[in-house]
Motif scaffolding. Structure first.
Motif, short mmCIF file in Angstrom:
data_model
loop_
_atom_site.label_atom_id
_atom_site.label_comp_id
_atom_site.label_asym_id
_atom_site.label_seq_id
_atom_site.Cartn_x
_atom_site.Cartn_y
_atom_site.Cartn_z
N THR A 1 0.83 -1.54 0.24
CA THR A 1 0.20 -0.06 -0.20
C THR A 1 0.52 1.00 -0.16
O THR A 1 0.32 1.56 -0.49
CB THR A 1 -0.86 0.05 1.05
OG1 THR A 1 -0.40 0.11 2.22
CG2 THR A 1 -1.52 -0.88 0.91
N VAL A 2 2.09 0.75 0.66
CA VAL A 2 2.58 2.34 1.08
C VAL A 2 3.58 3.12 -0.26
O VAL A 2 3.84 3.78 -0.98
CB VAL A 2 3.79 2.14 1.35
CG1 VAL A 2 5.19 3.76 1.34
CG2 VAL A 2 2.89 2.47 3.60
N THR A 3 3.70 1.27 -1.41
CA THR A 3 4.01 1.47 -2.73
C THR A 3 2.91 1.75 -3.78
O THR A 3 3.24 3.14 -4.32
CB THR A 3 4.49 0.59 -2.78
OG1 THR A 3 5.80 -0.49 -1.96
CG2 THR A 3 5.42 0.24 -4.99
N VAL A 4 2.14 1.70 -3.58
CA VAL A 4 1.39 2.25 -4.22
C VAL A 4 0.48 4.17 -4.15
O VAL A 4 0.72 4.21 -5.08
CB VAL A 4 -0.40 1.04 -3.97
CG1 VAL A 4 -1.74 1.50 -5.37
CG2 VAL A 4 0.14 0.10 -5.37
N SER A 5 0.40 4.37 -2.76
CA SER A 5 0.21 5.65 -2.98
C SER A 5 1.60 5.79 -3.12
O SER A 5 0.39 7.36 -3.85
CB SER A 5 0.07 5.86 -0.83
OG SER A 5 0.71 5.41 -0.47
N LEU A 6 2.22 5.80 -3.31
CA LEU A 6 3.50 6.89 -3.21
C LEU A 6 3.61 7.01 -4.21
O LEU A 6 4.31 8.02 -4.93
CB LEU A 6 5.33 6.43 -2.11
CG LEU A 6 5.99 7.00 -2.65
CD1 LEU A 6 6.07 8.68 -2.40
CD2 LEU A 6 7.36 6.45 -2.31
N LEU A 7 3.87 6.10 -5.15
CA LEU A 7 3.89 5.83 -7.02
C LEU A 7 2.19 7.00 -7.88
O LEU A 7 3.04 7.78 -9.11
CB LEU A 7 3.62 4.41 -7.90
CG LEU A 7 4.64 3.24 -7.13
CD1 LEU A 7 4.61 1.79 -7.52
CD2 LEU A 7 6.10 4.03 -7.99
N ILE A 8 1.26 6.51 -7.05
CA ILE A 8 0.81 7.27 -7.72
C ILE A 8 -0.09 8.80 -7.24
O ILE A 8 0.23 9.50 -8.19
CB ILE A 8 -1.01 6.40 -7.34
CG1 ILE A 8 -1.19 5.12 -7.84
CG2 ILE A 8 -2.01 7.90 -7.42
CD1 ILE A 8 -2.40 4.82 -7.22
N ALA B 1 -3.46 4.77 -12.65
CA ALA B 1 -4.31 4.64 -10.83
C ALA B 1 -5.29 4.22 -10.68
O ALA B 1 -4.51 3.63 -9.46
CB ALA B 1 -4.33 5.94 -10.96
N ALA B 2 -6.35 4.11 -11.25
CA ALA B 2 -7.28 3.61 -10.83
C ALA B 2 -6.74 1.93 -10.92
O ALA B 2 -7.56 1.06 -9.31
CB ALA B 2 -8.93 4.19 -11.40
#
Length: 399
Positions: A52-59, A130-131
């Protein structure tokens, strides 16, 4: 470190108690085990945080607007707090200290809400990359949530709703009517995953209860509920592990006198009832912390760590006197039996069950040979012939 099994505190706040509740008939030791399960499966926990941290950071890097930056910051802080609380709880549990279980549960719920928020703003942003990424993440997290938190099925169900619910509620803002089918799919999906969590919980509780009953039966006498020979051996081993010689450890071997006559005269049902009454009386007679066991037939053992010398003999005499008082088996049957007792002490007669039982059995035989219904303490073992006491040797060398 105490060497004991780590024990995590049960939740104390009303909300967290409700979220972690597993039903009114679940024994307390199983409740503790289920709560401990919330703090386990570290690889799944770390993988979820990293994902989740990786995804939120990339987006947030892809769409550097305030909603995505706030989501990224919240996710990082929440994940860091969850990891810190988890590590603190594990250390405190290992030391048998209270653990921050309530905070840990609420942080898990907040983490799920953060994923749901990220899914909502990603879907409504119009960025399909992103979605897609955040919806895949949300769906993947549901499986881990269900597997990791089935010890608290209500908590798992709430986390699933907070993770996936915003995905569906975002569809009216996307401009694709076909996605509105999510309002039909979501309730079924949430229901099925929540039922899976409750099903896993029910299965686990049933398994733990069966294991608990089997473990009890393996170490206890089914008629009286007292520890059997296996339970006695384990209790003695535990006592000897912490034995430091500062206080006596005594084994009192009791054998009922006249039990066979009661059994033959009134039947086995009456004999069983008599054994139960003797067991109840023994429980009331011994001191707190002493162990009463039935090792077969009409033979009982009292393991005591609190008396020695004269008090030990008085305890044995008291047991003989009180056990020999009459018993009312039913409205019409009243019987009186006797009991003989042999006592052995650690370390004088050994530091294992076999040695102590052998010495106590010898003393018991002496009590029966002397007329029964009496208590005899086993004599101290004699020094081998030709062997001088240590003090004499030291004296000779000194002179």
């Amino acid at each position: 470190m105490t060497g004991e099994t780590p024990r995590f505190s049960l939740p104390r706040w009303r909300l967290t108690r409700w979220l972690a509740d597993t039903g009114p008939d679940v024994p307390m030791d199983i409740r503790y085990a289920l709560v401990a399960g919330l703090f386990g499966t570290m690889p799944i926990f770390i993988a979820g945080l990293f994902n989740t941290v990786t995804v939120s950071l990339l987006i947030a890097l892809r769409i550097p607007t305030w909603p995505f930056i706030l989501w990224c910051v919240f996710d990082i802080l929440c994940c860091a707090a969850r990891l810190a609380v988890l590590l603190i709880a594990r250390r405190r549990a290992a030391r048998q200290e209270p653990t921050p279980t309530d905070l840990y549960i609420l942080l898990g719920v907040a983490w799920a809400a953060g994923i749901g928020f990220g899914a909502f703003i990603s879907l409504t942003s119009g960025d399909w990359v992103a979605a897609t990424l955040v919806c895949l993440t949300a769906t993947a997290m549901v499986g881990g949530t269900c597997f990791r938190n089935f010890g608290a099925p209500r908590m798992a169900g709430l986390m699933i709703v907070l993770t996936l619910g915003p995905c569906t509620f975002a569809t009216p803002f996307v401009g694709e009517p076909i996605l509105l089918i999510g309002f039909v799919q979501l309730p079924f999906y949430i229901y099925s995953m929540s039922r899976a969590a409750f099903g896993l919980n029910t299965m686990l509780v049933a398994t733990m209860q069966a294991e608990r009953e089997h473990a009890f039966q393996a170490k206890h006498d089914l008629l009286t509920g007292l520890p059997n020979r296996v339970g006695l051996s384990q209790a003695l081993d535990a006592s000897l592990m912490r034995y430091d010689g500062s206080r006596p450890l005594a084994l009192i071997y009791l054998d009922l006198d006249g039990f066979k006559t009661v059994n033959d005269t009134h039947g086995h049902k009456a004999g069983d009832r008599l054994l139960q009454l003797v067991s109840d009386r023994l429980r009331r007679l011994v001191r707190a912390g002493d162990l009463v066991a039935r090792i077969g037939g009409d033979e009982f053992i009292v393991l005591s760590e609190q008396v020695g010398g004269g008090p030990l003999k008085r305890l044995g005499d008291r047991l003989v006197r009180e056990i020999s008082q009459p018993y009312q088996l039913d409205d019409d049957v009243r019987v009186t039996i006797g009991v003989s007792a042999g006592i052995a002490r650690a370390p004088d007669h050994g530091l294992d069950l076999e040695s102590l039982m052998s010495a106590a059995d010898t003393a018991l035989y002496q009590a029966k040979s002397a007329g029964k219904s009496r208590c005899v303490i086993a004599p101290l073992p004699r020094e081998p012939a030709g062997r001088q006491p240590t003090g004499a040797v030291a004296l000779s060398i000194a002179s």
